[in-house]
Design a protein around this motif. Structure first.
Motif, PDB file in Angstrom:
ATOM      1  N   HIS A 313      -4.417  19.856 -15.173  1.00  0.00           N
ATOM      2  CA  HIS A 313      -3.097  19.265 -15.423  1.00  0.00           C
ATOM      3  C   HIS A 313      -1.992  20.207 -14.963  1.00  0.00           C
ATOM      4  O   HIS A 313      -0.942  19.763 -14.497  1.00  0.00           O
ATOM      5  N   SER A 314      -2.227  21.548 -15.086  1.00  0.00           N
ATOM      6  CA  SER A 314      -1.248  22.502 -14.564  1.00  0.00           C
ATOM      7  C   SER A 314      -1.165  22.404 -13.052  1.00  0.00           C
ATOM      8  O   SER A 314      -0.093  22.559 -12.460  1.00  0.00           O
ATOM      9  N   SER A 315      -2.321  22.130 -12.421  1.00  0.00           N
ATOM     10  CA  SER A 315      -2.332  21.970 -10.968  1.00  0.00           C
ATOM     11  C   SER A 315      -1.495  20.771 -10.542  1.00  0.00           C
ATOM     12  O   SER A 315      -0.650  20.868  -9.645  1.00  0.00           O
ATOM     13  N   THR A 316      -1.707  19.638 -11.189  1.00  0.00           N
ATOM     14  CA  THR A 316      -0.964  18.434 -10.790  1.00  0.00           C
ATOM     15  C   THR A 316       0.521  18.577 -11.081  1.00  0.00           C
ATOM     16  O   THR A 316       1.356  18.150 -10.287  1.00  0.00           O
ATOM     17  N   ASP A 317       0.848  19.197 -12.235  1.00  0.00           N
ATOM     18  CA  ASP A 317       2.264  19.416 -12.551  1.00  0.00           C
ATOM     19  C   ASP A 317       2.905  20.344 -11.524  1.00  0.00           C
ATOM     20  O   ASP A 317       4.022  20.104 -11.049  1.00  0.00           O
ATOM     21  N   GLY A 318       2.196  21.441 -11.196  1.00  0.00           N
ATOM     22  CA  GLY A 318       2.749  22.395 -10.244  1.00  0.00           C
ATOM     23  C   GLY A 318       2.906  21.812  -8.861  1.00  0.00           C
ATOM     24  O   GLY A 318       3.931  22.004  -8.200  1.00  0.00           O
TER      25      GLY A 318
END
Length: 563
Positions: A313-318
């Motif tokens: 989820h941090s990947s998609t947000d970033g």
């Protein structure tokens, strides 16, 4: 493209690399962070392998030969050294990751704001509150991506293959089980990704929409309060807050579920290897030392991939934040000219049949005006007719859809504003919008920034001419103001901005409704200020609604819109 719109289905389906190549190519701190993380990942992989081998050797000696660990000081020192180096590598990685994220965010934030300014008032990248939301909380989504996801991804490409290779040397069967079960982790990551596709873009869009509407609401509160309607918008705020909260909770729900699934999967995969080793140990088909080493290394194979999945989820947000940032940076600004602007003390600006498209037609429509040096030109027209837009075209801030803006020098030579070096033109202009933009600092420093080296007598003179002396008498010259003049009222900010315009040596002063936030007594001071500017031989372009402002002008131009 409007940045407040949710991500389109096509954009949501677009595959993205785990590490955005544009981020690495254009942001130096992110590129350095990636290289450093790979190097630290190799160090951690070596420490993990050494730790497993040493523990296996110590365990085998203890269980098979009854030899205590303290009887092998060299192995204990090697174990302590490996653990210490690994801990140091993790510490360095975390500290440098936060520093690199801060530098990358600062770099992108500065480039976003600077590039958006070059796009002009109607740049396709979006303006105002939406840009504010992207440059503040929006780009901050990059921090967990660089601090959490990228390091785990680099560990997955360093620790996992090296540990798998070591297990293959020690026990090929365990390596075969790991090779078969390892693809299950990315498989489940893909399934989780399909469930969360587009959610981060939608969350970012909701957040920026909330920011935009909240800031617009705050800006309009004085008007709503004057009309007695300040009690109505809380329903809109509540609806926006509920929508944003639902998006955030949905993203967190998927994040927690994906972590649980990946944790369970990794545990089962390690259990398969452990059961295989246990059965062979029981039947004497495997030595104890390699068995212990494999048992220590097996969880390290799955751990990086499991952490990558939990950080998805941090990947998609970033990546959503990076994509939104580069949407701004990819917008092509209007080309700057190379011709130095002529001296505006002897030259005049003009609009020739200028039209700018708007939602309902064009505003302004076929506008013609001439701004002669040393005179006051009042620009009038109905609200929404395009007066401010006409000024933006005149100053080269906005390109007209029809017609052109030009500068005519003292010899009668006309040059299109688009062919001028805009900085050489803007350095000769003092612009005062309806909501003044002021630098932070004390009242004295804010005034002195308009004319460095101004004497105390000159400062006191402009303060008296604009009614600012009452504010100074109450607060003092050293009163500290926040950004955009925070700490004083809007009317006092207007007086301070007028004082800066009067103190500025620029030959052209542009005033957009300078009496909009002033009382009748201060309005008289503004009228006297306009006469003072004219007496100084300076040119004044005045956007005016009030008749008293129009009466003081030498020339009047009427701007009209067309549907």
């Amino acid at each position: 493209m409007t940045l407040t719109a949710p991500a389109s289905p096509r954009a949501a389906r677009t595959r993205r690399a785990p590490v955005d190549p544009r981020l690495l190519r254009e942001v130096r701190s992110a590129r350095s962070h990636l290289v450093r993380t790979v190097a630290l990942g190799l160090v951690q992989a070596a420490c993990v392998i050494v730790t497993a081998l040493v523990i296996a050797r110590l365990g085998a000696q203890l269980l098979e030969h009854r030899q205590l660990p303290q009887d092998a000081p060299a192995l204990l020192l090697a174990l302590l050294a490996a653990l210490a180096v690994r801990a140091a590598a993790v510490l360095v990685e975390q500290r440098t990751a936060h520093r690199a994220a801060t530098e990358a965010i600062g770099d992108l934030r500065g480039r976003i704001v600077a590039h958006a300014a070059t796009l002009g008032p109607r740049g396709g990248a979006g303006r105002g509150a939406d840009l504010t939301a992207l440059a503040t909380t929006g780009i901050e989504k990059l921090r967990p991506y660089l601090v959490g996801y990228v390091p785990q991804l680099m560990l997955a490409v360093t620790v996992t293959p090296l540990c798998l290779l070591t297990i293959g040397i020690l026990d090929p069967l365990s390596a075969l089980i790991a090779v078969i079960t390892l693809p299950l982790v990315p498989l489940f990551m893909i399934l989780v990704g399909k469930m969360t596709v587009g959610r981060s873009e939608a969350l970012l869009a909701d957040m920026r929409t909330l920011w935009s509407q909240l800031l617009d609401l705050v800006d309009g509160l004085p008007t709503l309060r004057a009309l007695g309607r300040e009690r109505g918008p809380e329903k809109i705020v509540r609806t926006l807050g509920d929508r944003h909260r639902a998006s955030a909770i949905g993203s967190l729900t998927f994040a927690f579920l994906s972590s649980m699934v990946l944790e369970l999967l990794a545990t089962l995969c390690v259990a398969l290897i452990a059961v295989s080793i246990g059965m062979r140990l029981v039947y004497g088909e495997m030595d104890l030392a390699p068995a212990l080493a494999v048992l220590v290394l097996a969880p390290e194979i799955y751990l990086p991939l499991r952490n990558v999945g939990s950080q998805y989820h941090s990947s998609t947000d970033g990546l959503a934040a990076v994509g939104a940032a580069f949407e701004v940076l990819d917008e092509v600004p209007p080309a700057d000219g190379a011709i130095p602007a002529p001296d505006l003390r002897t030259s005049h600006l003009a609009l020739r049949c200028v039209s700018v498209l708007s939602r309902d037609g064009s505003a302004p429509h076929r506008a013609d005006l001439e701004l002669r040096p040393g005179r006051i030109l009042a620009l009038t027209g109905a609200s929404g007719a395009g007066k401010t837009t006409a000024v933006q075209v005149l100053l080269g801030l906005l390109e007209a859809d029809e017609g052109r803006a030009e500068v005519v020098d003292e010899h009668g030579n006309a040059t299109d504003v688009r062919e001028l070096d805009r900085r050489s033109l803007w350095d000769q202009v003092a612009l005062l919008p309806q909501r003044p933009v002021l630098p932070p600092g004390t009242i004295r420093s804010v005034l002195e920034s308009a004319r460095p080296g101004a004497t105390d007598a000159e400062l006191e003179e402009v303060a008296a001419a604009t009614g600012l002396e009452a504010v100074i008498a109450q607060r003092g010259w050293s009163a500290d103001l926040g950004r955009s003049g925070r700490g004083i009222s809007l009317g006092e900010r207007q007086r301070l901005a007028l004082a800066r315009a009067l103190l500025s040596p620029t030959p052209l002063v542009v005033l957009d409704e300078p009496t909009a936030h002033l009382d009748g007594g201060t309005e008289d001071l503004v009228l006297d200020l306009l006469r003072t500017l004219r007496a100084q031989g300076r040119t004044v372009l005045l956007i005016a609604h009030r008749s008293r402002l129009v009466d003081v002008a030498d020339d009047v131009a009427v701007v009209e819109a067309a549907s």
